[in-house]
Write a protein that holds these residues in place. Structure first.
Motif, mmCIF file in Angstrom:
data_model
loop_
_atom_site.group_PDB
_atom_site.id
_atom_site.type_symbol
_atom_site.label_atom_id
_atom_site.label_comp_id
_atom_site.label_asym_id
_atom_site.label_seq_id
_atom_site.Cartn_x
_atom_site.Cartn_y
_atom_site.Cartn_z
ATOM 1 N N SER A 208 0.818 -1.214 0.000
ATOM 2 C CA SER A 208 0.000 0.000 0.000
ATOM 3 C C SER A 208 0.851 1.263 0.000
ATOM 4 O O SER A 208 0.323 2.383 0.025
ATOM 5 C CB SER A 208 -0.927 0.006 1.220
ATOM 6 O OG SER A 208 -0.163 -0.009 2.423
ATOM 7 N N GLY A 209 2.171 1.108 -0.013
ATOM 8 C CA GLY A 209 3.070 2.257 -0.026
ATOM 9 C C GLY A 209 3.564 2.687 1.337
ATOM 10 O O GLY A 209 4.361 3.627 1.445
ATOM 11 N N HIS B 153 7.963 -2.448 -4.170
ATOM 12 C CA HIS B 153 6.842 -1.495 -4.143
ATOM 13 C C HIS B 153 7.291 -0.034 -4.213
ATOM 14 O O HIS B 153 6.581 0.870 -3.750
ATOM 15 C CB HIS B 153 5.966 -1.722 -2.908
ATOM 16 C CG HIS B 153 5.442 -3.119 -2.800
ATOM 17 N ND1 HIS B 153 4.601 -3.665 -3.750
ATOM 18 C CD2 HIS B 153 5.656 -4.092 -1.880
ATOM 19 C CE1 HIS B 153 4.315 -4.917 -3.409
ATOM 20 N NE2 HIS B 153 4.946 -5.211 -2.289
ATOM 21 N N TYR C 223 7.285 1.754 -6.743
ATOM 22 C CA TYR C 223 6.399 2.488 -7.643
ATOM 23 C C TYR C 223 5.311 3.237 -6.855
ATOM 24 O O TYR C 223 4.728 4.203 -7.361
ATOM 25 C CB TYR C 223 5.753 1.538 -8.664
ATOM 26 C CG TYR C 223 5.014 0.370 -8.058
ATOM 27 C CD1 TYR C 223 3.681 0.476 -7.710
ATOM 28 C CD2 TYR C 223 5.660 -0.837 -7.824
ATOM 29 C CE1 TYR C 223 2.999 -0.585 -7.147
ATOM 30 C CE2 TYR C 223 4.996 -1.911 -7.261
ATOM 31 C CZ TYR C 223 3.666 -1.783 -6.919
ATOM 32 O OH TYR C 223 3.000 -2.836 -6.360
ATOM 33 N N LEU C 224 5.021 2.789 -5.614
ATOM 34 C CA LEU C 224 4.039 3.470 -4.772
ATOM 35 C C LEU C 224 4.693 4.508 -3.865
ATOM 36 O O LEU C 224 4.082 5.539 -3.552
ATOM 37 C CB LEU C 224 3.300 2.443 -3.902
ATOM 38 C CG LEU C 224 2.345 1.506 -4.640
ATOM 39 C CD1 LEU C 224 1.832 0.432 -3.698
ATOM 40 C CD2 LEU C 224 1.182 2.293 -5.229
ATOM 41 N N ASN C 225 5.915 4.227 -3.437
ATOM 42 C CA ASN C 225 6.635 5.137 -2.548
ATOM 43 C C ASN C 225 8.118 5.101 -2.920
ATOM 44 O O ASN C 225 8.837 4.189 -2.518
ATOM 45 C CB ASN C 225 6.435 4.724 -1.088
ATOM 46 C CG ASN C 225 7.088 5.694 -0.114
ATOM 47 O OD1 ASN C 225 7.883 6.564 -0.494
ATOM 48 N ND2 ASN C 225 6.753 5.550 1.166
ATOM 49 N N ARG D 213 1.656 4.327 -13.971
ATOM 50 C CA ARG D 213 1.809 4.130 -12.539
ATOM 51 C C ARG D 213 0.935 2.962 -12.108
ATOM 52 O O ARG D 213 -0.194 2.807 -12.582
ATOM 53 C CB ARG D 213 1.383 5.382 -11.771
ATOM 54 C CG ARG D 213 1.835 5.432 -10.329
ATOM 55 C CD ARG D 213 3.273 5.911 -10.187
ATOM 56 N NE ARG D 213 3.389 7.357 -10.358
ATOM 57 C CZ ARG D 213 4.005 7.913 -11.398
ATOM 58 N NH1 ARG D 213 4.544 7.168 -12.347
ATOM 59 N NH2 ARG D 213 4.107 9.224 -11.487
ATOM 60 N N SER D 214 1.447 2.139 -11.215
ATOM 61 C CA SER D 214 0.660 1.050 -10.634
ATOM 62 C C SER D 214 0.069 1.518 -9.307
ATOM 63 O O SER D 214 0.819 1.806 -8.361
ATOM 64 C CB SER D 214 1.527 -0.188 -10.403
ATOM 65 O OG SER D 214 1.707 -0.908 -11.598
ATOM 66 N N VAL D 215 -1.249 1.620 -9.261
ATOM 67 C CA VAL D 215 -1.975 1.891 -8.017
ATOM 68 C C VAL D 215 -3.159 0.929 -8.008
ATOM 69 O O VAL D 215 -4.073 1.043 -8.825
ATOM 70 C CB VAL D 215 -2.463 3.350 -7.927
ATOM 71 C CG1 VAL D 215 -3.310 3.546 -6.664
ATOM 72 C CG2 VAL D 215 -1.278 4.311 -7.920
ATOM 73 N N TYR D 216 -3.116 -0.037 -7.118
ATOM 74 C CA TYR D 216 -4.127 -1.093 -7.081
ATOM 75 C C TYR D 216 -5.432 -0.553 -6.492
ATOM 76 O O TYR D 216 -5.436 0.094 -5.442
ATOM 77 C CB TYR D 216 -3.613 -2.258 -6.250
ATOM 78 C CG TYR D 216 -4.583 -3.400 -6.102
ATOM 79 C CD1 TYR D 216 -4.716 -4.352 -7.109
ATOM 80 C CD2 TYR D 216 -5.362 -3.530 -4.961
ATOM 81 C CE1 TYR D 216 -5.602 -5.404 -6.975
ATOM 82 C CE2 TYR D 216 -6.251 -4.573 -4.813
ATOM 83 C CZ TYR D 216 -6.367 -5.514 -5.827
ATOM 84 O OH TYR D 216 -7.250 -6.552 -5.693
ATOM 85 N N LEU E 135 -4.718 11.161 -9.638
ATOM 86 C CA LEU E 135 -3.681 10.305 -10.222
ATOM 87 C C LEU E 135 -3.570 10.539 -11.723
ATOM 88 O O LEU E 135 -2.459 10.713 -12.258
ATOM 89 C CB LEU E 135 -3.993 8.839 -9.936
ATOM 90 C CG LEU E 135 -3.067 7.796 -10.579
ATOM 91 C CD1 LEU E 135 -1.624 7.994 -10.126
ATOM 92 C CD2 LEU E 135 -3.540 6.384 -10.242
#
Length: 698
Positions: free
Chosen positions: A131-132, A164, A166-168, A501-504, A518
């Protein structure tokens, strides 16, 4: 005149194609690629076309460049001495891959080696969650100690890929900051900038590939810019990227992995431009050069795109046997079938062609440059498709006797003479390409009988007619400048850049505010890259999300309008997904939640149209072909259907007027290529110079 004068340059495995556009006029040439210093061929070609056009290099206003150098460096493993820094416990991700077997029943299967050996992969104790959130903070002192440790290794480039990130990206950015201070001479690539997407294997591998080729490409691009300036061409230089657009030379130097497949992407843009000119919605793009053949489906004048592709496949070009690169790319199938592809007889006494290529050094046997093994060009020459005195506009003299010697050696174990061996080579390579096209069409749910083929590249017009016969394609277009089609495609391409960007997110927990912010952030990022190329042109944003049912392994791309991106809602996203899912798979899955994994925004300017006053084709003129016109020659051409040599008309393309028709078998010649018209086809010269080849109805 400067802003109307543009140069397109495509470095291929065998030839470097150069096209100069001066207003509505085009001047082109093909020169052999110079591997040791690729810029030498560019300078040579630039001077040739400038001489033809009667302009000086200083009058060139813009240069668009595409190259196979990045691809070749990955395939040949001749990149920089590179290290990877990753999260503790994930050192071997790029070696373990996805643990899938690309050949299920091969007991001796050998997986490709990773780009970096294990001793060049290092770890740090840190962890960012899915989740970052930071689960284990990164200790700056640990990074400083690692920098001191790896100093003695002499690395030229370092890839940083953390879990991860890409999230943080905070931990990756800290490592880059420390390394930049401790090792200022080392180039650094971080995954949160190179490929900010989920799936660590693909992301790590893409970042490593970027770092591996970065010193090579940065040095080359700097050298090229200097050489061009020394020759008087001190104009802006842009690079074609794999997604079908153009980026600045500075962006290309920072993200050279985006240059992988840049040449083939230019070819797809070229074919899409021709499709638009002729109003064709279903096109099979066929690009065959000296080293490879590329096949791409183009629907509604737009090439199909993908997020991940493979380079350097090691096992008969089988999917899964290469290294995945996670960047926006035009989706195409590429096989080792070009004019320089080498033929041999395998252990089962079968003729095989490629993927090994003779390239330009030494080249096929008929080049007379030291090559002794038979290549596709040797077969084409022996079959009568090529004129030994006028190959590449007469700049390269072909030696029919050397081609025969090489083919005699190939055919000896099979009791074949040179002509029969040449027929075997041509049929094998044509069937290889036809099979690749069939598989690509099936994978995309398409029937090629409904498609029109557009052929370009130096070798494609020699083989396209036979390919159409094998595939049941009834119409073939060979546009003007087909021999240098990819270089022309560079001049048609827009300035563009895709930010991802990957954001689930599940639709059941859809947050419209997060989605809106986003997509706006990605739009700003992509637009910023485009503005480095063109400060004033209008920019259009294209929005795309990748969606799947919960529990599925892969996603499908869903396009959004600007209004849907500005005011997102779950119901609209679900409706769009279910419509596309039904089109692909015939049904939806009731009761399953839907999730979004990747978000993408492509910022693009308008494409550069061909500078023709009249872009539309004229009405077809159904004239009765006359094969005995003044100036038409005749040559013995091997007919693969009857398996015999037959008399074929030899026609200069420049001598054909709009409405002229040529019945097969025939050869339509020009400087950069030759069009083979089979006995089953008839060629029509269009007003814009395109040769329109259709099936002869009984």
């Amino acid at each position: 005149m400067a802003h109307h004068t543009r140069l397109g340059v495509d470095i291929g495995g065998t030839f470097t194609d150069v096209v100069l556009e001066v207003g509505a006029a085009q001047f082109s040439t093909k020169v052999l690629t110079t591997y040791a210093a690729p810029e030498d061929a560019i300078i040579d070609g630039m001077h040739q076309v400038c001489t033809k056009a009667g302009v000086a290099p200083a009058q060139i206003g813009q240069i668009i460049h595409g190259t196979t150098l990045a691809t070749n460096a990955l395939i040949e493993r001749r990149g920089a001495r590179t290290a990877l820094i990753t999260t503790e416990g994930f050192r071997d991700v790029i070696e373990m891959r996805t643990e899938s077997r690309f050949e299920q029943y091969d007991l001796n299967l050998v997986l490709p080696e990773p780009l970096l050996p294990r001793q060049h992969r290092f770890t740090v104790r840190e962890r960012v969650g899915a989740s970052g959130d930071v689960l284990i903070p990164l200790d700056r002192a640990e990074v400083e100690a690692l920098a001191d440790h790896i100093r003695s290794y002499g690395f030229e480039s370092i890839a940083i890929g953390l879990m991860h990130a890409y999230l943080n990206p905070a931990h990756e950015q800290m490592i880059r900051e420390v390394l930049a201070q401790a090792l200022p001479e080392v180039m650094i690539s971080i995954s949160s900038e190179v490929s900010p997407q989920m799936r660590e294997y693909e992301r790590f591998n893409t970042t490593v590939a970027n770092a591996y080729i970065k010193p090579l490409m940065k040095t080359y691009l700097g050298r090229l810019k200097g050489r061009l300036a020394d020759e008087g061409a001190a104009c802006p230089i842009f690079l074609m990227h794999s997604g079908g657009g153009i980026i600045s030379i500075e962006s290309a130097a920072d993200f050279p992995v985006r240059l992988v497949e840049s040449g083939p992407a230019g070819g797809a843009v070229f074919a899409a431009d021709i499709a638009g000119r002729f109003g064709l919605d279903k096109v099979l793009s066929f690009d065959m050069g000296g080293t490879t053949a590329k096949i791409c489906l183009i629907k509604n004048q737009t090439p199909k795109t993908a997020r991940v592709f493979e380079v350097a496949r090691t096992y008969r070009f089988k999917k899964g046997s290469g290294m995945p690169i996670s960047i926006p790319v035009i989706d195409m199938v590429e096989i080792g079938a070009g004019g320089g592809s080498i033929a041999h007889v395998d252990g089962m006494r079968q003729i095989r062609v490629g993927p090994e290529s003779a390239g330009s050094e030494p080249g096929p046997a008929c080049y007379g440059r030291g090559g002794a093994r038979p290549a596709v060009t040797d077969a084409d020459l022996t079959l009568g498709k090529l004129d030994p005195d006028n190959f590449a506009g007469g700049s390269i003299k072909l030696h029919a006797d050397r081609a025969k010697t090489a083919l005699d050696a190939l055919g000896a174990p099979l009791d074949m003479d040179a002509l029969t061996a040449a027929f075997g080579v041509a049929e094998v390579v044509d069937e290889n390409m036809a099979n690749a096209a069939r598989v690509h069409a099936v994978e995309n749910g398409e029937d090629l009988a409904d498609y029109t083929m557009i052929a370009f590249g130096g070798a494609a017009p020699l083989h396209a007619g036979r390919l159409c016969e094998k595939l049941g394609v009834k119409r073939l277009l060979v546009p003007t400048g087909a021999g240098v089609g990819s270089a022309i495609g560079f001049l048609r391409a827009p300035f563009s850049f895709e930010a991802t960007r990957s954001v689930y997110m599940k639709l059941s927990h859809f947050d419209a505010g997060v989605v809106k912010d986003l997509l706006a952030t990605l739009q700003d990022e992509a637009t910023g890259f485009v503005r480095t190329c063109d400060a004033t042109a209008p920019i259009e944003a294209q929005f795309k999300v990748y969606m799947r049912y919960t529990g599925q392994g892969w996603e499908i791309p869903i396009s959004l309008t600007a209004a849907q991106a500005a005011d997102p809602d779950a119901a609209t996203f679900q409706q769009l997904f279910e419509a596309d899912y039904t089109m692909l798979f015939g049904r939806t899955v009731a009761g399953m939640d839907i999730e979004i994994t990747v978000w993408a925004v492509n910022a693009t300017t308008a494409a550069h149209p061909a500078p023709d006053a009249d872009r539309g084709p004229r009405t077809t003129i159904h004239a009765v072909p006359d094969q005995v016109r003044d100036g038409w020659g005749c040559r013995q051409l091997f007919d693969p259907v009857s398996e015999t040599l037959t008399a074929a008309a030899v026609v200069s393309r420049a001598g054909l007027a709009a409405g002229d028709t040529v019945a097969g078998p025939a050869l339509i010649t020009e400087d950069e290529t030759t069009i083979v018209v089979p006995a089953s086809r008839r060629a029509l010269a269009r007003a814009d110079g395109t040769i329109d080849i259709t099936e002869v109805t009984p």
